[in-house]
Scaffold this motif. Sequence first.
Motif, mmCIF file in Angstrom:
data_model
loop_
_atom_site.group_PDB
_atom_site.id
_atom_site.type_symbol
_atom_site.label_atom_id
_atom_site.label_comp_id
_atom_site.label_asym_id
_atom_site.label_seq_id
_atom_site.Cartn_x
_atom_site.Cartn_y
_atom_site.Cartn_z
ATOM 1 N N MET A 1 39.963 28.509 35.024
ATOM 2 C CA MET A 1 39.348 27.186 35.064
ATOM 3 C C MET A 1 39.603 26.418 33.776
ATOM 4 N N CYS A 2 39.689 27.125 32.676
ATOM 5 C CA CYS A 2 39.970 26.444 31.405
ATOM 6 C C CYS A 2 41.315 25.733 31.489
ATOM 7 N N ASN A 3 42.336 26.440 31.939
ATOM 8 C CA ASN A 3 43.660 25.824 32.063
ATOM 9 C C ASN A 3 43.662 24.667 33.039
ATOM 10 N N LEU A 4 43.002 24.837 34.167
ATOM 11 C CA LEU A 4 42.943 23.747 35.149
ATOM 12 C C LEU A 4 42.234 22.523 34.574
ATOM 13 N N THR A 5 41.185 22.771 33.821
ATOM 14 C CA THR A 5 40.459 21.665 33.205
ATOM 15 C C THR A 5 41.333 20.953 32.186
ATOM 16 N N ILE A 6 42.009 21.730 31.328
ATOM 17 C CA ILE A 6 42.890 21.135 30.321
ATOM 18 C C ILE A 6 43.971 20.294 30.988
ATOM 19 N N LEU A 7 44.536 20.803 32.060
ATOM 20 C CA LEU A 7 45.625 20.102 32.737
ATOM 21 C C LEU A 7 45.149 18.955 33.624
ATOM 22 N N GLY A 8 43.844 18.797 33.727
ATOM 23 C CA GLY A 8 43.278 17.717 34.538
ATOM 24 C C GLY A 8 43.273 16.399 33.788
ATOM 25 N N ARG A 9 42.340 15.564 34.127
ATOM 26 C CA ARG A 9 42.244 14.238 33.515
ATOM 27 C C ARG A 9 41.129 14.192 32.483
ATOM 28 N N PHE A 10 41.284 13.287 31.552
ATOM 29 C CA PHE A 10 40.253 13.022 30.552
ATOM 30 C C PHE A 10 40.062 11.514 30.472
ATOM 31 N N SER A 11 38.934 11.109 29.930
ATOM 32 C CA SER A 11 38.645 9.675 29.841
ATOM 33 C C SER A 11 38.811 9.177 28.413
ATOM 34 N N ALA A 12 39.096 7.898 28.323
ATOM 35 C CA ALA A 12 39.164 7.204 27.038
ATOM 36 C C ALA A 12 38.885 5.730 27.291
ATOM 37 N N ASP A 13 38.215 5.116 26.342
ATOM 38 C CA ASP A 13 37.941 3.684 26.441
ATOM 39 C C ASP A 13 39.060 2.912 25.758
ATOM 40 N N PHE B 1 46.679 3.515 21.371
ATOM 41 C CA PHE B 1 47.264 4.820 21.678
ATOM 42 C C PHE B 1 46.568 5.906 20.869
ATOM 43 N N GLU B 2 46.271 5.616 19.618
ATOM 44 C CA GLU B 2 45.596 6.595 18.758
ATOM 45 C C GLU B 2 44.249 6.997 19.348
ATOM 46 N N LEU B 3 43.506 6.039 19.883
ATOM 47 C CA LEU B 3 42.217 6.353 20.511
ATOM 48 C C LEU B 3 42.402 7.264 21.723
ATOM 49 N N VAL B 4 43.410 6.974 22.538
ATOM 50 C CA VAL B 4 43.687 7.808 23.709
ATOM 51 C C VAL B 4 44.153 9.192 23.263
ATOM 52 N N TYR B 5 44.999 9.238 22.248
ATOM 53 C CA TYR B 5 45.523 10.509 21.751
ATOM 54 C C TYR B 5 44.405 11.386 21.210
ATOM 55 N N ILE B 6 43.471 10.800 20.480
ATOM 56 C CA ILE B 6 42.336 11.563 19.961
ATOM 57 C C ILE B 6 41.476 12.073 21.113
ATOM 58 N N SER B 7 41.286 11.270 22.150
ATOM 59 C CA SER B 7 40.540 11.727 23.334
ATOM 60 C C SER B 7 41.263 12.874 24.017
ATOM 61 N N HIS B 8 42.588 12.801 24.057
ATOM 62 C CA HIS B 8 43.418 13.874 24.617
ATOM 63 C C HIS B 8 43.202 15.167 23.836
ATOM 64 N N LEU B 9 43.260 15.090 22.506
ATOM 65 C CA LEU B 9 43.045 16.278 21.680
ATOM 66 C C LEU B 9 41.634 16.833 21.848
ATOM 67 N N ALA B 10 40.643 15.957 21.889
ATOM 68 C CA ALA B 10 39.254 16.390 22.066
ATOM 69 C C ALA B 10 39.063 17.077 23.413
ATOM 70 N N HIS B 11 39.701 16.541 24.439
ATOM 71 C CA HIS B 11 39.622 17.138 25.779
ATOM 72 C C HIS B 11 40.119 18.588 25.748
ATOM 73 N N VAL B 12 41.263 18.796 25.113
ATOM 74 C CA VAL B 12 41.835 20.146 25.024
ATOM 75 C C VAL B 12 40.919 21.046 24.201
ATOM 76 N N GLN B 13 40.519 20.596 23.030
ATOM 77 C CA GLN B 13 39.701 21.422 22.143
ATOM 78 C C GLN B 13 38.323 21.718 22.727
ATOM 79 N N ASN B 14 37.711 20.747 23.390
ATOM 80 C CA ASN B 14 36.401 20.984 24.012
ATOM 81 C C ASN B 14 36.491 22.003 25.135
ATOM 82 N N SER B 15 37.579 21.959 25.884
ATOM 83 C CA SER B 15 37.771 22.937 26.967
ATOM 84 C C SER B 15 37.950 24.341 26.401
#
Length: 107
Positions: A1-13, A67-81
């Motif tokens: 589930m961790c991998n599936l979550t990482i490979l899923g979608r994340f949100s960013a404003d 892009f930086e805001l989206v990229y940071i959200s991307h990194l947070a998504h991976v690290q939180n998972s």
Amino acid sequence: MCNLTILGRFSADVNGSTYYFSNDMEAQANFQKADGAFEKNRIIEVVWTAYNTEGNVERIPLNKESFELVYISHLAHVQNSIAKFRDFLMPLVESSTTVEELESIVW
């Protein structure tokens, strides 16, 4: 589930709107390429595929700052998972002593 979550979608404003971004392997490679291109000043904007809150595809322009805001959200998504898996769920699994305890652990 961790991998599936990482490979899923994340949100960013972005510009006051919430969007969802894919994080599959192709998207991760695209993030790296775009990040490098912004860092080397090869681009000033990239048009990115995103999903609005209704799930519809939108192509949105991202400048270096957005892009930086989206990229940071991307990194947070991976690290939180990873943190959820390694720091929270794995210790529960390892300390479980009964089948019932194991079965109660869910993603």
